[in-house]
Design an enzyme around this catalytic site. Structure first.
Site, PDB file in Angstrom:
ATOM      1  N   ALA A  85      -5.384   1.127  -2.331  1.00 41.81           N
ATOM      2  CA  ALA A  85      -4.931  -0.078  -3.018  1.00 41.81           C
ATOM      3  C   ALA A  85      -4.285  -1.078  -2.065  1.00 41.81           C
ATOM      4  CB  ALA A  85      -3.946   0.319  -4.112  1.00 41.81           C
ATOM      5  N   GLY A  86      -4.404  -0.864  -0.752  1.00 41.60           N
ATOM      6  CA  GLY A  86      -3.832  -1.810   0.218  1.00 41.60           C
ATOM      7  C   GLY A  86      -2.371  -1.540   0.522  1.00 41.60           C
ATOM      8  N   LEU A  87      -1.848  -0.390   0.099  1.00 42.76           N
ATOM      9  CA  LEU A  87      -0.428  -0.095   0.349  1.00 42.76           C
ATOM     10  C   LEU A  87      -0.246   0.888   1.507  1.00 42.76           C
ATOM     11  CD1 LEU A  87       0.971   0.158  -3.293  1.00 42.76           C
ATOM     12  CD2 LEU A  87       0.887  -1.827  -1.781  1.00 42.76           C
ATOM     13  N   GLY A  88      -1.314   1.119   2.247  1.00 37.49           N
ATOM     14  CA  GLY A  88      -1.192   1.968   3.434  1.00 37.49           C
ATOM     15  C   GLY A  88      -1.027   3.439   3.107  1.00 37.49           C
ATOM     16  N   SER A  90      -3.202   5.871   3.345  1.00 35.41           N
ATOM     17  CA  SER A  90      -3.780   6.781   4.339  1.00 35.41           C
ATOM     18  C   SER A  90      -2.934   6.792   5.608  1.00 35.41           C
ATOM     19  CB  SER A  90      -5.245   6.442   4.622  1.00 35.41           C
ATOM     20  OG  SER A  90      -5.358   5.148   5.108  1.00 35.41           O
ATOM     21  N   ALA A  91      -2.335   5.656   5.964  1.00 31.85           N
ATOM     22  CA  ALA A  91      -1.429   5.624   7.129  1.00 31.85           C
ATOM     23  C   ALA A  91      -0.196   6.474   6.847  1.00 31.85           C
ATOM     24  CB  ALA A  91      -1.014   4.186   7.426  1.00 31.85           C
ATOM     25  N   ALA A  92       0.331   6.370   5.628  1.00 31.03           N
ATOM     26  CA  ALA A  92       1.515   7.161   5.260  1.00 31.03           C
ATOM     27  C   ALA A  92       1.163   8.646   5.289  1.00 31.03           C
ATOM     28  CB  ALA A  92       2.024   6.745   3.882  1.00 31.03           C
ATOM     29  N   ASP A 136      -0.569  -0.847   9.399  1.00 35.29           N
ATOM     30  CA  ASP A 136      -0.148   0.122   8.386  1.00 35.29           C
ATOM     31  C   ASP A 136       0.606   1.283   9.021  1.00 35.29           C
ATOM     32  OD1 ASP A 136      -1.896  -1.549   7.076  1.00 35.29           O
ATOM     33  OD2 ASP A 136      -2.887   0.040   5.948  1.00 35.29           O
TER      34      ASP A 136
HETATM   35  C1  MEV Z   1      -5.212  -3.719   5.483  1.00 31.61           C
HETATM   36  O1  MEV Z   1      -4.000  -3.277   4.878  1.00 31.61           O
HETATM   37  C2  MEV Z   1      -4.984  -4.978   6.217  1.00 31.61           C
HETATM   38  C3  MEV Z   1      -6.186  -5.562   6.971  1.00 31.61           C
HETATM   39  O2  MEV Z   1      -5.655  -6.614   7.787  1.00 31.61           O
HETATM   40  C4  MEV Z   1      -6.910  -4.552   7.814  1.00 31.61           C
HETATM   41  C5  MEV Z   1      -6.115  -4.057   9.012  1.00 31.61           C
HETATM   42  O3  MEV Z   1      -5.112  -4.676   9.395  1.00 31.61           O
HETATM   43  O4  MEV Z   1      -6.562  -3.030   9.586  1.00 31.61           O
HETATM   44  C6  MEV Z   1      -7.168  -6.202   6.004  1.00 31.61           C
END
Ligand code: MEV
Length: 325
Positions: A85-88, A90-92, A136
């Protein structure tokens, strides 16, 4: 048992542009991923047999980073983030997994957040066809507010550098930390999840082909970079109104890069009357938007009425850390 928690992140300014070396400003949020690890007689994840091919981040960290060849592990993963969902998330997961494994193998030794951030970045790059900025993973590892950029950014503290070979060439980033002023405690982030996934790899590749097709859109990247710098200045000065204005302006540029969606637009529009500013956050296409608000409950209600799932967070939570058993 070794237990670690790593926060998710929310990009306030500069998503997509950061893949091209422009700055991005991200903050760690209260939600995140907790991993616990202990030795066991068989390999399990959440009580089920562990299939490494289905969990690329975990197997990358176990096999390639730690070259783990010890006894089988029982692994538990709890996430309070919406995933993809764009909240990172997988990085977390990478950071919490790396921290828990480090603590399991080296009990009592402190964590090295920079080493964890580097490790998470290589795991992300692999999962995103070589196009991943360190945003992230660095934000989740360091916590607080982080600026990722092709070069050092005035008003920030340089922490480390990262590089990557991408399909578009070599990329280098400086990872910088920002001390947030006390008055930011008056404001909250209200994240609104559309319920649709945000396919980061596909969105980043989509922007790459759009730029190839319409090179004039490079100007949008430059505009995002200018807005990001202005937003950062406002953030460092605690000028909440100006931060909100920069968020609105950033959203407009992201729309032109075709990374918004009708569901994101509906939530941004619902939040704005009660917020200082609102924009999509992360790769877009679905996923989440974020609003900055003094009265977060009102914004959360508006998001819910518009069909989204709200999550309220501080602006900048602590980075990856070990948890007591
Ligand atoms: C993803 O959270 C943000 C992007 O800028 C991709 C990235 O930074 O790797 C879209």
């Amino acid at each position: 048992m070794a237990r670690a928690f790593a926060p998710g992140k929310c990009i306030l300014f500069g998503e997509h542009a950061v893949v091209y070396g422009h700055p991005a400003v991200a903050v760690a949020i209260d939600g995140g991923v907790e991993v616990s690890i202990e030795e066991s007689d068989r390999w399990t994840l959440e009580g089920l047999p562990f299939d490494s091919s289905r969990h690329p981040h975990i197997s990358y960290i176990l096999q390639e980073v730690f070259q783990y060849d010890g006894p089988s592990l029982r692994m538990q993963v709890k996430s309070s983030l919406f995933s993809s969902a764009g909240l990172g998330s997988s990085a977390a997961l990478s950071n919490a997994m790396g921290a828990a494994l480090h603590s399991h193998l080296n009990p009592g030794q402190p964590l090295d957040p920079v080493a964890l951030a580097r490790m998470g970045h290589s795991a992300e790059a692999r999962a995103q066809q070589g196009r991943a900025s360190p945003t992230d993973t660095a934000t989740s590892a360091l916590g607080g507010c982080v600026v990722v950029s092709g070069e050092w950014v005035e008003g920030t503290r340089h922490v480390f550098d990262a590089s990557l070979s991408t399909p578009e060439g070599e990329r280098e980033w400086a990872i910088n930390a920002v001390d947030l002023p006390d008055n930011l405690e008056e404001a909250w982030l209200v994240i609104g999840y559309t319920g649709d996934i945000s396919p980061t790899g596909r969105m980043v590749a989509g922007v790459a082909s759009l730029l190839e097709e319409k090179p004039e859109l490079e100007g949008e990247m430059d505009a995002i970079a200018r807005i990001t710098r202005a937003g950062l200045t406002a953030l460092s000065a605690g000028n909440l109104e100006a931060v909100g204005m920069a968020m609105d302006a950033c959203h407009e540029r992201l729309q032109r890069l075709q990374v918004s969606s009708p569901a994101l637009e509906a939530l941004v529009e619902a939040a704005r009357p009660h917020a200082l500013g609102a924009k999509l956050t992360g790769a877009g296409g679905g996923g989440c938007m974020v609003a900055l608000a003094r009265e977060p409950r009102r914004v959360a209600e508006s998001i819910e009425i518009a069909g989204g799932k709200p999550l309220i967070s501080r602006v900048g939570a602590p980075g990856v850390h070990l948890l007591e058993n």
